[in-house]
Write an enzyme that holds these catalytic residues in place. Structure first.
Site, PDB file in Angstrom:
ATOM      1  N   GLU A 168      12.595   2.133  13.583  1.00 17.58           N
ATOM      2  CA  GLU A 168      11.760   3.293  13.396  1.00 17.58           C
ATOM      3  C   GLU A 168      10.642   3.346  14.313  1.00 17.58           C
ATOM      4  OE1 GLU A 168      10.613   2.069   9.208  1.00 17.58           O
ATOM      5  OE2 GLU A 168      10.148  -0.055   9.888  1.00 17.58           O
ATOM      6  N   TYR A 218       0.828  -1.291  -0.065  1.00 19.58           N
ATOM      7  CA  TYR A 218       0.123   0.039   0.011  1.00 19.58           C
ATOM      8  C   TYR A 218       0.859   1.363   0.137  1.00 19.58           C
ATOM      9  CZ  TYR A 218       0.937   0.870   4.891  1.00 19.58           C
ATOM     10  OH  TYR A 218       1.243   1.640   6.091  1.00 19.58           O
TER      11      TYR A 218
END
Length: 287
Positions: free
Chosen positions: A183, A33
């Protein structure tokens, strides 16, 4: 108001949109996506998102959908039909819906990829209060699969990470592997120490953020020093500033890590300036 969405070549009211129960995105998380921000009715960093989508498809040996070359037009039409001035366009491509569930990939010649797009209206996106107050993060173990550079729909653990943060009265979580921050749950992570911006180097360990690339480019153009390397939670606690970047947040200052104030405990000048530059330059280049 009912949104217009896009599903496999058709523009439909959202309550009429349907995807097969055999779709591999639903059954196997076999999909990728992208999320493209909209500011002033324009798409931000669209070319970067399209290139990363193509890379994700290639890395998973997933065929390009027939609509690939029309994605800019589709994005623009959805933005216009849904009256989006500030918000996002979500795009998902899966390997499609074969006749039945199977671990083996379906034949690409007989199974078309599934393509879904929808908009999200987010008034005030560019002037989010969090950009002025900063956000608080916790650290959690990074136990995701090893190919985080592919933007797949496998988002359960990042979702759980956000819930862990929420349970502790915080906004997000930074994931840690082998002692270093990889992250955030949906963003790239940075610290600033002695005027140097430090963020993890690109590899299969992290998503190659489109906003990350733009922000680092703007930072270097502004003569800011950038060092791409792993950093620890202890380094983050001792930093002068910290921040995150993503397509939906742009640049958000981080003012607390695991209960410890970062710097003064308020948004710092580097993150504040980078957000200003990013918004200004991205609006100029929006399509």
């Amino acid at each position: 108001m009912t949104r217009t969405v896009y599903v496999n070549g058709e523009y439909l009211p959202e309550n009429e949109a349907k995807v097969s129960i055999f779709d591999r995105g639903f059954l196997m998380a076999d999909g990728v996506y992208e999320v493209t921000s909209v500011l002033g009715g324009k798409l931000i960093d669209f070319d970067g998102h399209l290139k990363r989508l193509e890379r994700s498809l290639n890395e998973l040996d997933m065929p390009k959908p027939a609509a690939f070359d029309d994605l800019l037009e589709i994005h623009r039409k959805l933005v216009a039909e849904n009256g989006i001035t500030e918000g996002m366009v979500y795009l998902q491509v899966t390997r499609g819906a074969p006749d039945d569930r199977d671990f083996v990939f379906p034949d690409a010649e007989t199974t078309e990829p599934t393509v879904v797009l929808f908009t999200q209206n987010k008034p005030g996106l560019a002037n989010s209060p969090a950009a002025k107050t900063g956000i608080k993060v916790i650290s959690i173990d990074d136990i995701r699969w090893g190919r985080r550079d592919i933007k797949t729909v496998q988002l359960l653990y990042p979702s759980m990470g956000k819930m862990m943060a929420k349970a502790q009265g915080c906004d997000d979580a930074w994931m840690v592997e082998d002692g270093a921050v990889t992250e955030g749950t949906s963003n790239n992570a940075y610290i600033v120490k002695d005027g140097v911006i430090i963020t993890r180097n690109l590899s299969t360990d992290i998503l190659h953020g489109i906003t990350r690339a733009a922000v680092l480019r703007f930072a270097r153009e502004a003569q800011m020093k950038v060092e791409e390397r792993p950093f620890t939670i202890e380094e983050a606690k001792a930093a002068d500033e910290a921040f995150v970047t993503s397509a939906s947040t742009f640049v958000f200052p981080v003012v607390e890590v695991d209960g410890a104030a970062v710097g003064t405990g308020s948004p710092g000048p580097v993150a504040t300036r980078l957000r200003e530059i990013y918004l200004e330059e991205s609006l100029k280049a929006g399509v």
